[in-house]
Scaffold this motif. Structure first.
Motif, short mmCIF file in Angstrom:
data_model
loop_
_atom_site.label_atom_id
_atom_site.label_comp_id
_atom_site.label_asym_id
_atom_site.label_seq_id
_atom_site.Cartn_x
_atom_site.Cartn_y
_atom_site.Cartn_z
N ALA A 349 0.72 -1.17 -0.03
CA ALA A 349 0.11 0.15 -0.07
C ALA A 349 0.82 1.23 0.16
CB ALA A 349 -0.89 0.12 1.20
N LEU A 350 2.15 1.35 0.75
CA LEU A 350 2.95 2.54 0.63
C LEU A 350 3.36 2.44 -0.36
CD1 LEU A 350 4.24 4.76 2.33
CD2 LEU A 350 5.81 3.07 3.24
N GLY A 351 3.67 1.39 -1.25
CA GLY A 351 4.50 1.59 -2.37
C GLY A 351 3.59 2.11 -3.49
N LEU A 364 5.61 -1.86 -9.76
CA LEU A 364 6.83 -2.21 -9.37
C LEU A 364 7.11 -1.71 -7.72
CD1 LEU A 364 9.70 -2.78 -9.85
CD2 LEU A 364 10.14 -0.46 -10.60
N MET A 365 6.63 -0.49 -7.53
CA MET A 365 6.86 0.13 -6.06
C MET A 365 6.04 -0.81 -5.07
SD MET A 365 9.15 2.17 -6.74
CE MET A 365 9.10 3.28 -5.29
N ALA A 366 4.72 -1.06 -5.70
CA ALA A 366 3.98 -1.92 -4.51
C ALA A 366 4.82 -3.50 -4.32
CB ALA A 366 2.57 -2.28 -5.18
N GLY A 367 5.43 -4.00 -5.37
CA GLY A 367 6.13 -5.21 -5.03
C GLY A 367 7.69 -4.95 -4.17
N MET A 387 13.03 -13.46 -1.73
CA MET A 387 11.77 -13.59 -1.76
C MET A 387 11.00 -12.87 -2.91
SD MET A 387 8.67 -12.84 1.01
CE MET A 387 8.64 -14.30 1.76
N ALA A 388 11.43 -11.87 -3.21
CA ALA A 388 11.11 -10.98 -4.50
C ALA A 388 11.30 -11.74 -5.60
CB ALA A 388 11.82 -9.74 -4.69
N ILE A 389 12.29 -12.49 -5.80
CA ILE A 389 12.43 -13.17 -6.97
C ILE A 389 11.64 -14.42 -7.08
CG2 ILE A 389 14.40 -14.95 -8.22
CD1 ILE A 389 16.60 -12.93 -6.86
N GLU A 390 11.63 -15.12 -6.05
CA GLU A 390 10.45 -16.26 -5.97
C GLU A 390 9.06 -16.01 -5.96
OE1 GLU A 390 12.18 -20.16 -3.24
OE2 GLU A 390 12.28 -18.27 -2.12
N LEU A 391 8.77 -14.72 -5.70
CA LEU A 391 7.36 -14.49 -5.50
C LEU A 391 7.01 -13.79 -7.03
CD1 LEU A 391 6.34 -12.80 -2.24
CD2 LEU A 391 5.61 -15.19 -3.00
#
Length: 446
Positions: A349-351, A364-367, A387-391
């Motif tokens: 939400a902040l992203g 992108l910013m949310a991720g 985790m960013a890569i796996e998700l």
């Protein structure tokens, strides 16, 4: 220099791997199956809560029931994740087996009646509790017990999010800031992979998030294309992600301290917290910040959730704050669950908001916020980058080629660095002051 091959060393290392495979195989099966039962049950109680919104008004009574259950049956199991960390640092009384059913029931109570909490705390505590039981059954040494508890944490984390590599890294990174036990990494990886595969074999799926953002490759000779202006915006956003993680940790600890100071009866604390949650719902006029907050019900109903945050206009300017407040009150007052999925919501939400403010791709910013706020709150930047890569990476090779991994690393590591010593886990140790401390040795060859 003559060539020397010490076959005894390789035999010893092979025995180490085989021994831990024999231990982690049943551990992964048991933990993966337990997490599957938990996730299935969690889905059932979430749908029940959505279908019966009046259950929210029973949240204070549910808090009393949960509090009484832990007061009379919990004892040391009340320590939760922090107890597991303490036992990894210094094995002593052990992690009680009853922690698994207690946290399972407690978390389902929280979500059935509308509390804002997560699920990783439940999976990690179940993994640590079951690992502790296996360790006592096998009469393991203190050093082996440390490794087994870490493997239990890895199995629970990897299975509940469908991120086995992240689970393994998280289990060794979260224990002590600035120091990772590479001796435990192989058992943790085995347990996490097995736990995740067993959970999947039971037919339990995970939410898939999609980031459409991708920049053009500027040269066929480079593997990654970086937009330096966008990198700067990511760095600016990371400052806010780090501050949000500090705010969440400190507010949650503050609510807990206030409740313990002014409400001497333990089982009344969650009852008061439940009343505050109901008041907050009345204040804002909707229920978007209750429960996990992963998806909306019914689908595409305009509800603010993690999935909606990946779309332009999918979050309000203060959505991150409201989810932070709801969760701090719920968890801080004594309801069971976890903090990580709410942290995903807060970060996404902040992203979303920062993407609009900075003129950057919202998805992108949310991720990035999704993983970076988690990194700052738990001091696990490496695990969160993985985790960013796996998700977000599977099936989207163009995303990885667009520099996403670099952006994720910048966001996670800067958020972690700028969050200072703050953490949602008070048992987490900080070993950064001892940079020359030697790593744990591998098994002796003699």
């Amino acid at each position: 220099m003559p060539f020397r091959w010490d076959y005894r060393q390789h035999v010893t290392l092979a025995w180490f791997v085989l021994k831990w495979l024999a231990i982690c195989l049943p551990l992964g099966i048991v933990v993966g199956s337990s997490v599957a039962i938990f996730l299935w049950s969690l889905n059932v109680v979430t749908l029940t809560q959505w279908a019966n919104p009046w259950l929210l008004y029973l949240l204070p009574l549910a808090g009393i029931g949960s509090g009484l259950m832990y007061h009379y049956l919990g004892r040391e199991a009340e320590g939760g994740n922090n107890l597991i960390m303490e036992q990894i640092h210094e094995p002593g009384g052990g992690v009680p087996l009853r922690m698994a059913p207690l946290v399972l029931i407690g978390t389902l109570i929280t979500h059935l009646f509308g509390g804002s909490a997560g699920r990783e705390g439940t999976a990690v505590q179940m993994g640590g509790s079951l690992a502790g039981g296996i360790g006592r059954l096998l009469r393991l040494t203190p050093d082996e017990t440390r490794i087994l508890l870490s493997a239990g944490v890895a199995a629970g984390f990897g299975a509940v999010f469908g991120t086995p590599l992240t689970g393994a890294i998280f289990a060794v990174e979260v224990i002590a800031i600035g120091r990772m036990s590479y001796k435990a990494i192989i058992p943790c990886l085995m347990a996490s992979v097995i736990g995740d595969q067993v959970n999947t074999a039971w037919g339990i799926g995970h939410t898939h998030y999609h980031i459409a953002f991708a920049t053009e490759i500027t040269s066929s000779l480079t593997a990654v294309s970086l937009d330096w202006a966008l990198t700067g915006k990511v760095a600016i956003a990371a400052i806010f992600f780090g501050l949000a993680s500090v705010l969440f940790a400190q507010l949650t600890h503050g609510v807990s301290w206030t409740a313990k100071t002014y409400i001497p009866i333990p089982w009344l604390r969650p009852a008061v917290g439940g009343c505050v949650v109901i008041a907050l719902v009345w204040l804002i006029g909707h229920r978007d910040y209750l429960g996990l907050g992963v998806s909306s019900h019914p689908p595409d109903a305009g509800m603010i959730c993690i999935e909606s945050c990946f779309r332009s206009g999918g979050a309000d300017w203060l959505s991150w704050w409201w989810k932070l407040l709801f969760t701090a009150v719920t968890v801080g007052s004594g309801f069971k669950g976890g903090e990580v999925t709410p942290l995903f919501f807060i970060g996404a939400a902040l992203g979303n908001v920062l993407g609009v403010a900075l003129g950057a791709p919202v998805d992108l910013m949310a991720g990035l916020g999704f993983v970076a706020v988690f990194a700052g709150a738990t001091n696990t930047p490496l695990a969160c980058t993985i985790m960013a890569i796996e998700l977000f990476g599977p099936g989207h090779g163009e995303l990885l080629s667009s520099g996403f991994v670099v952006y994720a690393a910048v966001a996670c590591f800067l958020s972690y660095f700028l969050s200072g010593s703050s953490s949602i886990y008070h048992a987490q140790k900080r070993d950064e002051e001892e940079p020359k401390r030697e790593q744990e040795p591998m098994p002796e060859t003699d």
